[in-house]
Design a protein around this motif. Structure first.
Motif, short mmCIF file in Angstrom:
data_model
loop_
_atom_site.label_atom_id
_atom_site.label_comp_id
_atom_site.label_asym_id
_atom_site.label_seq_id
_atom_site.Cartn_x
_atom_site.Cartn_y
_atom_site.Cartn_z
N THR A 84 0.85 -1.18 0.00
CA THR A 84 0.00 0.00 0.00
C THR A 84 0.89 1.24 0.00
OG1 THR A 84 -0.17 -0.24 2.42
CG2 THR A 84 -2.00 -1.09 1.09
N ARG A 85 1.28 1.68 1.19
CA ARG A 85 2.14 2.86 1.27
C ARG A 85 3.60 2.52 1.57
NH1 ARG A 85 -2.89 3.92 2.80
NH2 ARG A 85 -3.85 5.91 2.23
N GLY A 153 -12.59 0.27 -3.97
CA GLY A 153 -11.59 1.10 -3.28
C GLY A 153 -12.02 1.25 -1.84
N TYR A 154 -11.09 1.64 -0.97
CA TYR A 154 -11.39 1.71 0.46
C TYR A 154 -11.71 3.14 0.89
CZ TYR A 154 -8.83 -2.76 0.51
OH TYR A 154 -8.40 -4.05 0.27
N SER A 156 -10.46 4.35 3.44
CA SER A 156 -9.16 4.87 3.88
C SER A 156 -8.43 5.56 2.74
CB SER A 156 -8.30 3.74 4.45
OG SER A 156 -8.10 2.71 3.49
N ASP A 157 -8.58 5.05 1.50
CA ASP A 157 -7.95 5.70 0.35
C ASP A 157 -8.49 7.11 0.16
OD1 ASP A 157 -6.60 3.32 -0.18
OD2 ASP A 157 -8.18 2.59 -1.52
N GLU A 160 -7.42 11.04 1.60
CA GLU A 160 -6.65 12.06 0.91
C GLU A 160 -7.54 13.22 0.46
OE1 GLU A 160 -3.46 11.96 0.76
OE2 GLU A 160 -3.14 9.91 1.46
N PHE A 259 -2.69 5.65 -9.90
CA PHE A 259 -3.56 6.77 -9.57
C PHE A 259 -4.29 7.30 -10.81
CE2 PHE A 259 -4.12 11.42 -8.98
CZ PHE A 259 -5.04 11.38 -7.94
#
Length: 291
Positions: A84-85, A153-154, A156-157, A160, A259
């Protein structure tokens, strides 16, 4: 009582999977790199695993020798293992580590292997998407019953978006009309465990509400109490942007492709769950005000 091994247990999705399995009475075997970190609260409100794991395995998924015998005594495997990150190579984690885990599952004759993938992985050109797609192909050919879950998609995403709104402006590609239904980790975990079993299949899934990119931006600005200001980037800049990103290194190339490609297609799955994106954004805004 069936024993389920959860790989990637300390990630956002892994934590919710462990919690849901525990709630439904499964015996949970958690594969983690750090038990101490796993027993702390996760990012974006994901739960601590304290008291939820029956058997801990502390190992590095990149080290095959540390995973020998991992699936012994395991009935089913659930994998949320992926980059992920982290500053890691998706091919090493999303493909190779999952493939190693699958080989161990086959050797131990587990009943099923459930993999949390991502929607449109087979269409992506980023290393992240290609790695996931390659593993799904391997999983489909396995003798083990497999369930592949493809979330839109989550939530949490989407955090941003709140960060952008707080700064006073957001970026959008083109008109921002492409639609998606992001899903909360708890709702996705429930969907996954509902489909855990001996029947193979693949499912696209998302949250209860479908929004356009532009509408998600509006929700984020409303949460922070600001008027929406969006800088619209024309689609024609995508190709030169990718050209530059490809020359800045593999990680930048993969993230940029992931992205930008995501902003150019609809990602709408089966609508499920009880968590709402507007409420999630409002909660984030309140947490930030209290800091």
């Amino acid at each position: 009582m069936q024993t389920v091994l959860v790989a990637g247990a300390t990630g956002y999705m892994g934590r919710y999977l462990v919690s849901e399995l525990h709630r439904r009475g499964y015996r949970v075997k958690g594969l983690v790199r750090s038990r101490e970190r796993a027993e702390q609260r996760g990012e974006f409100g994901a739960p601590s695993l304290l008291g939820l794991v029956d058997e801990w395995v502390v190992a590095d998924v990149g080290n095959g020798s540390e995973m020998d015998g991992l699936c012994d005594g395991v009935d089913r495997v659930v994998s949320a293992l992926g980059v992920t990150r982290q500053r890691a190579d998706p091919w090493d984690i999303d493909f190779r580590a999952n493939l190693r885990l699958l080989a161990l599952a086959e050797r131990s004759a587990v009943s099923s292997f459930l993999y949390v993938n991502v929607m449109h992985a087979h269409e992506g050109t980023s290393m992240l998407m290609r790695s996931k797609a390659a593993f799904v192909e391997s999983l489909r050919r396995s003798t083990v019953a497999s369930q592949v879950i493809n979330p839109s998609g989550y939530f949490s995403d989407a955090s941003e978006f709140v960060d952008m709104a707080r700064r006073g402006f957001a970026f959008g590609l083109g008109e921002g009309g492409h639609r998606l239904n992001l899903i909360h980790g708890a709702d996705l975990a429930a969907f996954c465990i509902d489909h855990l079993g001996d029947e193979s299949g693949q499912w696209d899934v998302g949250g209860p509400e479908v929004y356009s990119y532009h509408e998600i931006v509006d929700l984020a600005f409303a949460a922070v109490g600001k008027h929406a200001r969006t800088v619209r980037v024309p689609v024609r800049v995508v190709r030169p942007t990718l050209w530059v990103a490809d020359r800045l290194g593999p990680r930048m190339s993969s993230l940029t492709r992931f992205f930008l490609e995501g902003l150019q297609r609809d990602s709408v799955g089966e609508q499920t769950g009880t968590h709402h994106l507007a409420e999630y954004f409002n909660d984030l805004a309140v947490i930030d005000q209290d800091r």
